[in-house]
Each structure stands twice: as C-alpha cells, then as structure tokens.
Scaffold this motif. Structure first.
Motif, short mmCIF file in Angstrom:
data_model
loop_
_atom_site.label_atom_id
_atom_site.label_comp_id
_atom_site.label_asym_id
_atom_site.label_seq_id
_atom_site.Cartn_x
_atom_site.Cartn_y
_atom_site.Cartn_z
N ARG A 1 0.82 -1.22 0.00
CA ARG A 1 0.00 0.00 0.00
C ARG A 1 0.85 1.27 0.00
N LEU A 2 2.15 1.15 -0.10
CA LEU A 2 3.00 2.34 -0.19
C LEU A 2 2.69 3.11 -1.47
N THR A 3 2.50 4.41 -1.36
CA THR A 3 2.40 5.22 -2.56
C THR A 3 3.76 5.27 -3.24
N GLU A 4 3.79 5.74 -4.48
CA GLU A 4 5.07 5.80 -5.19
C GLU A 4 6.07 6.68 -4.46
N ALA A 5 5.59 7.83 -3.96
CA ALA A 5 6.48 8.74 -3.25
C ALA A 5 6.96 8.13 -1.94
N ASN B 1 9.65 5.63 -2.68
CA ASN B 1 10.93 6.27 -2.96
C ASN B 1 11.63 6.72 -1.68
N ALA B 2 10.84 7.22 -0.72
CA ALA B 2 11.43 7.63 0.55
C ALA B 2 12.01 6.43 1.29
N LEU B 3 11.29 5.30 1.24
CA LEU B 3 11.79 4.08 1.88
C LEU B 3 13.03 3.56 1.16
N LEU B 4 13.03 3.64 -0.17
CA LEU B 4 14.15 3.14 -0.95
C LEU B 4 15.45 3.81 -0.56
N LYS B 5 15.41 5.11 -0.35
CA LYS B 5 16.63 5.83 0.04
C LYS B 5 17.20 5.30 1.35
N ALA B 6 16.29 4.98 2.29
CA ALA B 6 16.74 4.46 3.58
C ALA B 6 17.28 3.04 3.44
N VAL B 7 16.65 2.25 2.57
CA VAL B 7 17.10 0.87 2.39
C VAL B 7 18.43 0.82 1.64
#
Length: 404
Positions: free
Chosen positions: A138-142, A145-151
């Motif tokens: 259910r993560l929105t695209e934005a 992207n915020a999670l991706l930077k942390a991962v």
C-alpha cells in the motif's frame, strides 16, 4: 511461555531461516568495530538490513515480522519469549521497534519520511532499530521512494521488515525488492491452524477444525469465526446468496444487502476508535476552556479536526473493503466447492455446513457453470482492488451469478 515463533503456524522452513539470521545478528553485535557487517546479505542464512515477508492472506506475514523483531531484541538468546526484549516487542511497546499498520487505503510519503527519520536514530537499548511495515504493497510511489533511500543507505543498526503479498512489481517495487532478502510463507494447513486455536485460544477441538477449514487456514479469521456470533451470522448470510438469486431484482437486492452489511460491520469496528481519537484531540486543543484565549484557540482547531476526519474516513473505507473482501472470499469458496463436486475431485469442501447446497448447485450448473460463477466472484474482488466502486462491482457480480 513458548518462544516468539510459536504462533507462526506451519512455517518450519521460514522459522529456521529467521532463527539463523537472529543468531547471526547476535554475532554482529559482538563484532564491535565492524557495523557494516550488518548490511551485507549472507545467502547461507546470515543477517541483513532489509527483509520482505511474502505469502497469501492468513499465512502469517505480520506474525513472522513481529516474531523476528522480537528475536532481534531478545537479550537472552534468539527469541526466548520471556525476556523484556521479547515481551515488549510482541506487546508493541518496545522503544526501538516501529510498527506501521496502514489504517487507510495507502501509506503516504509524509508518514514514511517521519518513520525513516526516527529509524535513523541510535537504538536506545543498544541492539537494533527495527521498522515493521505491514501491507507494504500500500505504499504510494512517493512513500516507496522515501523508503528506498533508507534501504539503499541504512544506518548500521537499523533493520527494515516489509510485509507484502508477493514480490510482483504491483506489490513491491523492483528496486526495493532487489535490496531485500525474501522470506516466502505458505498457506498453513487447516490441521495446524486448528491445533493453534485449541492450544493458544482454548477453542473446542471440533469448533477449531470447522473454523480452520471454513476460513481456508487463515488464523485470524478462524479465531474470529469461532469466538464471534455476529461473524458467524454474517457468514451464513453470505452463503445464503446463491439461494436468493432468483431474478434481476433479487440480484440487486442481494448486492445491496452485501454492501450494507459490510458498511455496518466497518462502522461498528471503527466507531469506538473514532470517538476516542476525536475526544483526545479536542481535549488536547483545549475544548471546553473558558479562559481569555479560549475563543481564538477554538478557531484554530478546525483544520486539525478536518484532517482527523479525513484520516478516519479513509480508515472507514479500508475497513468496509476488508469486510466486503471477507464476504467475497467465503462466497468464492462456496463456488469452489460446487466446482470440485461437479468435477468429482477427491477434496473436502471448504464449507462443510453448506455442502448439500453446493452439491445441488454442482448438479444444476455442471463444472462449466460453477467455474463461471467462481470467476465472477474473483473478478469482483479484482475490480474492487482496482478502485472500482464496491456497489457497482458487487451488482455486476450478482447479475453474473444469476445468469450463470
């Protein structure tokens, strides 16, 4: 008290993987001076900084994530279930475990940014910062992207645990998937679910077996069906739908009844929470005050109350869709029973209490008609998931079921 993985039903392979990773995590903590070891995936079973738990509904994705978080916070082993680390994690009160459970239709970017910022802090207990995201699909695209930077660039002692139905791009982005270790879970056997209901919840063995079969191995739904008379009444009403479809008017009536039942169930499930949230917010904003600044303070509360109402509306919509989906799963299982009977397949019916009705349907519809009806229910589920208005999707399904 059993260890933290005791409630992860029928997932022996996954439990073994998580135990090995928890043991590797202990070794990482002891290897001071080399925190980067925590972020390197070990295909042989070691610890890594990001995980995805996949599996069908009822397989225990969130249970596995919470159990693994408890094992990482365990102070006396790899998930003893008795120490303060295990106990507080499973209770949801551990200071270094952040849990995201989406109440609405999606997880927004602002919520994810705040979570990532908090997750970057040093663990207060000296072990791990753990972020659990249920329904990561259910993560929105934005937000993704915020999670991706942390991962991509995780802090040395932060671990991300994501739960999603699958690793398909529709559920989780390819870039996030490529940076995570996947733990696949399977649908547990009904016998295993029944055993847990008897052992942990004290449910009578015959009731446990019936509910485990009727919910197709979904632990949470089986427990609800065994304990809640209203849940059983709603299920009986859903399984009576095939008998009610005697014409066009009856099909629309059945659709209205199903939608209204889902709305009522959703309203009942969120009403108490909504009232408590509104009362707490109004109190925090000074409702009822009589001081000199009370009038001007009250004028500034409208925006915050409106934001609360928006979140509550989104949560109510999600609750309604979840309630409707449970009904559709039960209805699909009925037509599955009819199909297997028409084919003479050597399998037990999901709904043993409506087996005679399914058998009569199998004789009347034959295998082809039973399959068309099953496909109509599954198409309705897919349409609602794609944001088609539930009433439109359900009415189309009822007409398809009537026509056969």
């Amino acid at each position: 008290m059993p260890d933290v993985f005791a409630d992860l039903v029928g997932q022996d392979e996954a439990v073994e993987t998580l135990r090995r990773a928890a043991a590797a995590a202990v070794a990482v903590l002891r290897a001071t001076g080399e925190p980067e070891v925590a972020t390197g995936a070990d295909p042989g079973g070691g610890m890594t900084h990001a995980w995805i738990f996949t599996g069908p509904p009822g397989s225990g994705r969130s249970v596995a994530a919470r159990a693994f978080a408890a094992a990482l916070q365990c102070v006396s082993g790899t998930g003893c279930g008795e120490c303060p680390g295990c106990h507080t994690t499973l209770a949801g009160t551990h200071a270094d475990v952040r849990l995201v459970v989406p109440e609405g239709l999606s997880i927004g970017v602002n919520e994810m940014r705040a979570l990532v910022l908090r997750a970057a802090s040093t663990p207060s207990g000296g072990r791990w910062q753990v972020v659990i995201i249920e329904d990561a699909d259910r993560l929105t695209e934005a937000a993704g992207n915020a999670l991706l930077k942390a991962v991509e660039e995780p802090p040395p002692r932060t671990v991300f645990l994501l739960c999603a139905p699958s690793t398909h791009p529709d559920d989780i982005s390819v870039t996030i998937r490529s940076r995570c270790r996947v733990v696949p879970l399977r649908q547990p056997a009904a016998e295993a679910v029944a055993e847990v209901l008897v052992r942990r919840d004290g449910i009578a063995p015959d009731v446990a077996r019936w509910t485990a079969a009727a919910t197709q191995g979904h632990v949470g739904r089986a427990r609800r069906l065994a304990r809640d008379p209203q849940a059983r009444a709603r299920r009986e009403a859903v399984l009576a739908v095939p008998r009610r479809l005697t014409g066009v008017g009856a099909a629309f009536d059945a659709a209205s009844a199903l939608i209204e039942a889902a709305e009522a169930e959703a309203e009942a499930s969120v009403a108490e929470i909504d009232a408590a949230e509104r009362s707490a917010l109004e109190t925090a904003l000074g409702a009822g005050g009589t001081g000199r600044g009370a009038a001007s303070a009250a004028r500034g509360t409208a925006g915050q109350l409106k934001d609360l109402e928006r979140r509550q509306k989104s949560r109510a919509t999600r609750a309604q869709r979840d309630a409707l989906d449970r009904a559709l799963v039960d209805l699909a299982a009925f037509y599955r029973d009819a199909l297997t009977m028409a084919l003479g397949a050597p399998v037990s019916p999901v709904h043993s209490d409506t087996a005679e009705l399914a058998r009569a349907g199998a004789r009347s519809w034959q295998a082809e008609g039973s399959l068309r009806r099953l496909e109509a229910v599954l198409t309705c589920r897919a349409a609602i998931e794609a944001n088609v208005k539930p009433r439109i999707a359900v009415e189309a399904m009822m007409l398809a079921l009537w026509k056969g």
